[in-house]
Write a protein that holds these residues in place. Structure first.
Motif, mmCIF file in Angstrom:
data_model
loop_
_atom_site.group_PDB
_atom_site.id
_atom_site.type_symbol
_atom_site.label_atom_id
_atom_site.label_comp_id
_atom_site.label_asym_id
_atom_site.label_seq_id
_atom_site.Cartn_x
_atom_site.Cartn_y
_atom_site.Cartn_z
ATOM 1 N N UNK A 36 0.530 -1.094 -0.043
ATOM 2 C CA UNK A 36 -0.115 0.395 0.181
ATOM 3 C C UNK A 36 1.157 1.105 0.032
ATOM 4 N N UNK A 37 2.262 1.172 -0.595
ATOM 5 C CA UNK A 37 3.135 2.788 -0.757
ATOM 6 C C UNK A 37 2.973 3.100 0.253
ATOM 7 N N UNK A 38 4.185 2.193 1.174
ATOM 8 C CA UNK A 38 4.489 2.860 2.387
ATOM 9 C C UNK A 38 5.364 3.907 2.658
ATOM 10 N N UNK A 39 5.064 4.934 3.824
ATOM 11 C CA UNK A 39 6.165 5.778 3.794
ATOM 12 C C UNK A 39 7.527 5.048 4.652
ATOM 13 N N UNK A 40 7.219 4.283 5.627
ATOM 14 C CA UNK A 40 7.900 3.198 6.114
ATOM 15 C C UNK A 40 8.158 1.885 6.267
ATOM 16 N N UNK A 41 9.547 1.705 5.917
ATOM 17 C CA UNK A 41 9.331 -0.281 5.372
ATOM 18 C C UNK A 41 10.137 -0.442 6.444
ATOM 19 N N UNK A 42 10.007 -1.709 6.601
ATOM 20 C CA UNK A 42 11.031 -2.823 8.327
ATOM 21 C C UNK A 42 10.558 -3.732 7.392
ATOM 22 N N UNK A 43 12.479 -3.923 7.423
ATOM 23 C CA UNK A 43 11.912 -5.442 6.441
ATOM 24 C C UNK A 43 13.465 -6.232 7.468
ATOM 25 N N UNK A 44 13.262 -7.184 8.696
ATOM 26 C CA UNK A 44 13.331 -8.479 9.506
ATOM 27 C C UNK A 44 14.477 -9.251 8.188
ATOM 28 N N UNK A 45 15.710 -9.282 7.891
ATOM 29 C CA UNK A 45 16.272 -10.607 7.266
ATOM 30 C C UNK A 45 15.880 -10.236 5.481
ATOM 31 N N UNK A 46 15.514 -9.350 5.495
ATOM 32 C CA UNK A 46 14.764 -9.757 3.837
ATOM 33 C C UNK A 46 15.377 -10.515 2.726
ATOM 34 N N UNK A 47 16.746 -10.297 2.708
ATOM 35 C CA UNK A 47 17.485 -10.959 1.306
ATOM 36 C C UNK A 47 17.679 -12.533 1.709
ATOM 37 N N UNK A 48 16.972 -13.338 3.199
ATOM 38 C CA UNK A 48 17.832 -14.443 3.466
ATOM 39 C C UNK A 48 17.199 -15.489 2.328
#
Lengths: 305, 289
Positions: free
Chosen positions: A149-161
């Motif tokens: 939903x086109x956020x302003x803040x994106x929190x990514x926990x270990x996204x490239x695993x």
């Protein structure tokens, strides 16, 4: 003045006798790609869970776009996230899983789902059931959900695993593109330091729930850059000698009369002999300069002492 | 909350489980309507208060006498049973099948798994809780969705039973529509009560395997517990009075307010207690990962 996207003050989380986060202070500005670096069990995921309401903080507070934890509901629509492993329904396809969450979020334009699937390069797997996806594809779908939903803040926990090297590079470019074009702020946690170094512009080093250091990329580069470190009795006189006599200008005076000389044309032994001959007491001289992993190890090692 | 419910309904429609449930309901209704089983649960309410009820009770007594003869009759077969049952004036197969609606308990377990525990097992609850930022809303959405689906299953089941019975027994064993409607409405209470209990258990245990291992034997377990006193010749009227199978079966036949009102109050209390127990637990406990 930069807008603050996320800020924590003395954030603490305890599970019975175990303190998982210990007085964490950090600031993420709007437009940052902020990297959180720590070992397994450092508290990275716990922090992300607190920001997304999956667990409650014990002490301290945090603000997201100026709203504190009690007003979280006012800003939750501005946050996208991927916490731990991507969680979807195994019997639904990629498209159906995203549509399910789009309905939950109240996203009216379902055509946007195809756009997001294209962004994470999952178009060919759009109608594949989630259980048939590889680990890397599942991660991409998780990232797609974070961006839905086109956020302003994106929190990514270990996204490239689990993502292959080409995929990692593509993800990096995607984050940078979204950051640049849409001013999306990213907070990415990882223990793959080299990749995070290539992506983020600010960093937080954390270990055993405690903040070790918060720095910009430039500061990190300076810390990691190869140099000759000299500890002297008189840094002012030493600086003058380096400037006027040796023609060395690429150096930095830090605390405690320590000087970092980045010009490596001169040998360490020569600099030592010269300074001593000029009446400067040299209490330590050594070569330094590490890659980010060694730097992190040194931070953790110093903290354990 | 409306969006959460809408999303869950989207997921249910696009899954296979609900269609398997419909097939099971259809198959079991066909078997029950064809088998024409004599009623196994006796009315435990007050004495008959009308001529019709008196005649009905006499017929029930005949049923049980007939039941006693079945094991010893060498010529007994399904055709004989069907002929005999169709000859009774008051025996209505659809009513009898609906009196066994406790079987829907196992369907409601499937619903609780599809709607609630699958979220925890897959981890997708994280997405939903963060979207709502409110565990209470999440819980309420799941509670309402499970209740709505329970009512839907109950409606479909009632409809299937009536249609199947009408076609298989050529209309000879059909109850009046008003009678079916009353049974349908009365059964909503205990079924929503069971749904509430299972929602509470689903939120308490969270994981599908643990939930199933408790929910599936729970119904049988309670019946076993109520059976023990009767083996010892101990008065068990209170235990059986508020046992769900008894309530559901009796509500299919009994029309006296003396029985109906306490039963509905019992079911309403069950709904309220289970709702608040689940809500308080879920909003305060850490989610099991």
């Amino acid at each position: 003045m930069l807008e603050t996207a996320l800020k924590t003050e003395q954030l603490t989380k305890k599970y019975k006798d175990n303190t998982v986060l210990n007085n964490v202070d950090m600031t993420v500005y709007r437009g940052d790609i902020y990297g959180i670096i720590g070992r397994n069990g450092a508290g990275k995921t716990t922090m992300m869970k607190i920001f997304t309401g999956l667990t409650e903080k014990t002490e301290g507070d945090y603000t997201i776009f100026g709203k504190n934890s009690k007003e979280f509901s006012k800003v939750k629509h501005r946050i996208g996230y991927l916490i731990e492993s991507p969680s979807f329904f195994s019997n639904l396809t990629c498209y159906q899983n995203l549509k399910y969450h789009a309905i939950q979020k109240g996203i009216a334009d379902l055509g946007h789902i195809d756009e997001i699937i294209e962004t994470v390069r999952l178009t060919k797997e759009k109608d594949k059931k989630f259980r048939r996806l590889s680990l890397g594809m599942k991660q991409r779908l998780g990232i797609a959900l974070a961006l839905l939903d086109d956020p302003d803040l994106v929190l990514l926990d270990e996204p490239i695993n689990g993502i292959d090297p080409i995929g990692i590079s593509e993800m990096r470019e995607t984050f940078r593109k979204l950051n640049h074009e849409r001013n999306m702020t990213f907070v990415i946690s990882s223990h793959i330091l080299s990749e995070l170094y290539n992506t983020a512009n600010r960093f937080l080093f954390i270990d055993h729930g405690k903040v070790l250091k918060e720095m910009t990329k430039q500061q990190l580069d300076n810390e990691c850059r190869r140099c000759i470190v000299v500890k002297v009795s008189d840094s002012k006189k030493t600086s003058a000698l380096l400037d006027n006599k040796l023609g060395i200008t690429d150096y930095k005076v830090t605390d405690n009369n320590m000087i970092r000389i980045y010009n490596l044309d001169e040998e360490t032994a020569f600099i030592n002999r010269y300074l001593v001959n000029e009446g400067i007491e040299v209490s330590a001289i050594y070569e330094s300069g590490v890659d980010i992993e060694e730097y992190f190890k040194s931070l953790v090692g110093a903290d354990n002492k | 909350m409306k969006r959460l419910i809408k999303a869950d309904l989207y997921r249910i429609i696009h899954g296979k489980a609900i269609y398997v449930v419909f097939i099971i309901m259809l198959f079991s209704s066909i078997l029950a309507a064809f088998g024409m089983s004599p009623p196994m649960v006796f009315s435990i309410a007050s004495e008959p208060s009308s001529v019709t009820e008196l005649e009905e009770k006499k017929e029930y007594d005949e049923y049980f006498k007939y039941l006693m003869t079945l094991p010893d009759d060498p010529d007994i077969n399904i055709t004989t049973i069907r002929e005999h049952m169709l000859s009774f004036k008051y025996f209505k197969a659809d009513k009898e099948i609906l009196s066994g609606n406790l079987n829907l308990y196992y369907i409601i377990i499937c619903l609780a798994v599809i709607i609630i525990t699958s979220d925890f097992t897959s981890g997708s609850y994280k997405n939903a809780i963060t979207i709502t930022s409110n565990r209470k809303k999440y819980y309420n959405a799941k509670f309402i969705t499970t209740a709505l689906m329970t009512l839907f299953i109950h409606t479909v089941n009632t409809f299937i039973v009536c249609i199947v019975n009408h076609f298989i027994n050529h209309g000879k064993s059909d109850s009046k529509l008003s009678e079916i409607a009353i049974i349908y409405l009365l059964h909503c209470f205990p079924l929503i009560g069971l749904s509430s209990l299972l929602v509470f258990l689903a939120f308490f245990f969270q994981k599908t395997a643990v939930f199933n291992s408790v929910a599936i034997p729970l119904c049988i377990g309670y019946q076993l517990i109520t059976a023990i006193p009767s083996l010892l010749n101990i008065r068990t009227k209170l235990l059986t009075r508020f046992e769900m199978q008894s309530i559901i079966s009796a509500l299919a036949y009994i029309r006296t307010p003396d029985y109906i009102i306490p039963s509905l109050i019992y079911c309403a209390c069950m709904i309220v207690i289970c709702y608040f127990a689940g809500l308080i637990y879920f909003t305060r406990a850490e989610i099991k990962s």
